[in-house]
Design a protein around this motif. Sequence first.
Motif, PDB file in Angstrom:
ATOM      1  N   TYR A 155      -7.083  14.254  -0.830  1.00 15.94           N
ATOM      2  CA  TYR A 155      -6.317  13.542  -1.845  1.00 15.94           C
ATOM      3  C   TYR A 155      -6.126  12.108  -1.349  1.00 15.94           C
ATOM      4  CZ  TYR A 155      -5.041  18.100  -3.831  1.00 15.94           C
ATOM      5  OH  TYR A 155      -5.075  19.352  -4.391  1.00 15.94           O
ATOM      6  N   GLU A 176     -14.087   8.449  -8.987  1.00 19.79           N
ATOM      7  CA  GLU A 176     -14.371   9.609  -9.833  1.00 19.79           C
ATOM      8  C   GLU A 176     -15.554  10.412  -9.297  1.00 19.79           C
ATOM      9  OE1 GLU A 176     -13.657  11.595 -13.757  1.00 19.79           O
ATOM     10  OE2 GLU A 176     -12.539  10.738 -12.099  1.00 19.79           O
ATOM     11  N   GLU A 230     -10.193  14.497  -4.588  1.00 21.19           N
ATOM     12  CA  GLU A 230      -9.867  15.394  -5.698  1.00 21.19           C
ATOM     13  C   GLU A 230      -8.853  14.776  -6.667  1.00 21.19           C
ATOM     14  OE1 GLU A 230      -8.782  19.331  -4.550  1.00 21.19           O
ATOM     15  OE2 GLU A 230     -10.470  19.545  -3.174  1.00 21.19           O
ATOM     16  N   CYS A 231      -7.940  13.963  -6.138  1.00 19.79           N
ATOM     17  CA  CYS A 231      -6.900  13.357  -6.975  1.00 19.79           C
ATOM     18  C   CYS A 231      -6.490  12.037  -6.352  1.00 19.79           C
ATOM     19  CB  CYS A 231      -5.691  14.294  -7.082  1.00 19.79           C
ATOM     20  SG  CYS A 231      -4.250  13.555  -7.902  1.00 19.79           S
ATOM     21  N   SER A 262     -10.317  10.746 -14.823  1.00 17.45           N
ATOM     22  CA  SER A 262      -9.731  12.089 -14.867  1.00 17.45           C
ATOM     23  C   SER A 262      -9.013  12.455 -13.574  1.00 17.45           C
ATOM     24  CB  SER A 262     -10.825  13.118 -15.160  1.00 17.45           C
ATOM     25  OG  SER A 262     -11.789  13.153 -14.121  1.00 17.45           O
ATOM     26  N   LYS A 263      -9.425  11.866 -12.452  1.00 18.94           N
ATOM     27  CA  LYS A 263      -8.796  12.165 -11.168  1.00 18.94           C
ATOM     28  C   LYS A 263      -7.500  11.398 -10.946  1.00 18.94           C
ATOM     29  CE  LYS A 263     -12.990  13.449  -8.618  1.00 18.94           C
ATOM     30  NZ  LYS A 263     -13.825  13.162  -7.421  1.00 18.94           N
TER      31      LYS A 263
END
Length: 324
Positions: A246, A263, A268-269, A285-286
């Motif tokens: 992360y 991305e 992952e985030c 989206s992340k």
Amino acid sequence: MIAKNYKHSNLRVFSLSSNQSLAAAIAEHLGVELGKLDATQFADGEIKINIEESIRGDHIYVIQSTSFPISDNIMELMIMIDALKRASAKKINVVLPYYGYARQEQQDGPRTPITAKLVANMLELAGADRIVTLDLHANQIQGFFDMPVDHLQGVPLIADYLIDRQLAGDDVVVVSPDQGGVTRARKLAEFLQAPIAIVDRRYSHASVVGDVLDKTTIIIDDIIDSGLTALTAADALVEYGAKSVYAAATHAVLSGNAAQMIEASPIECLLVTDTIHLPEAKRISKLEQVSVAPLLAEAIRRIHENQSVSPLFTERMAFDDEVE
């Protein structure tokens, strides 16, 4: 936490152009309406500001992140401060969620400027009485001002988000992407009760100092701009056997194609705050955002009521944060 409604007080909040959604959220937390002003540009780019209501004797809080376009936003802020002075505001408090030019805080070669100091000089000469900001790139920038500077931290908000999602404890490792960010990583690690690791970048190779094998790793930084620092760290963590990666940062500059690179990366985030307004093209989206509006509103409340602001610098507070 913010219980008092300032609708009929002499506390006034104004928003300039850079981050109007954040300013609106701050005003909502304080129970006030944003002040009325008209900010326009002439055909040649000159900025003109007209404050459309009386602010004589009021305590003003101007919200402006000096992010892209940095020079335009700084100039707009200077003109606003001058307009407030000429309209007889009692106190002019500048809320800078993001302080542009903070990475030019020292001379990095012969005959180079210290632009962070120049911006501080400009704010003082324009007539600001106080600065409220978050996560300055270098702590010494506080010393560039001869006025009160409340230097808030994004780490407690980031920690709240991670703890709420059970990203804490011995299975988590907080990672500084370079040696310069170790203090920040330690602060987050204290909140998460987790160990730390450091990415040591030398020449073309990045190594990891610390145990990240089969761990959930969280890279923490103050700014994510080109994304290369975080991406290099993420690749190194994967190479050293991290279970997941992360990344978190207070200021999401995300220049160029940084968002698209993240991305497509092992990250992952990416958790950021809303100190900088992000256009839709950068809302990958992340990406997840936690708002600094409750923190800044609470700081404004405490300043206005002559209460201590220092607990906000490092403590986790009971804010009702909204995550997008």
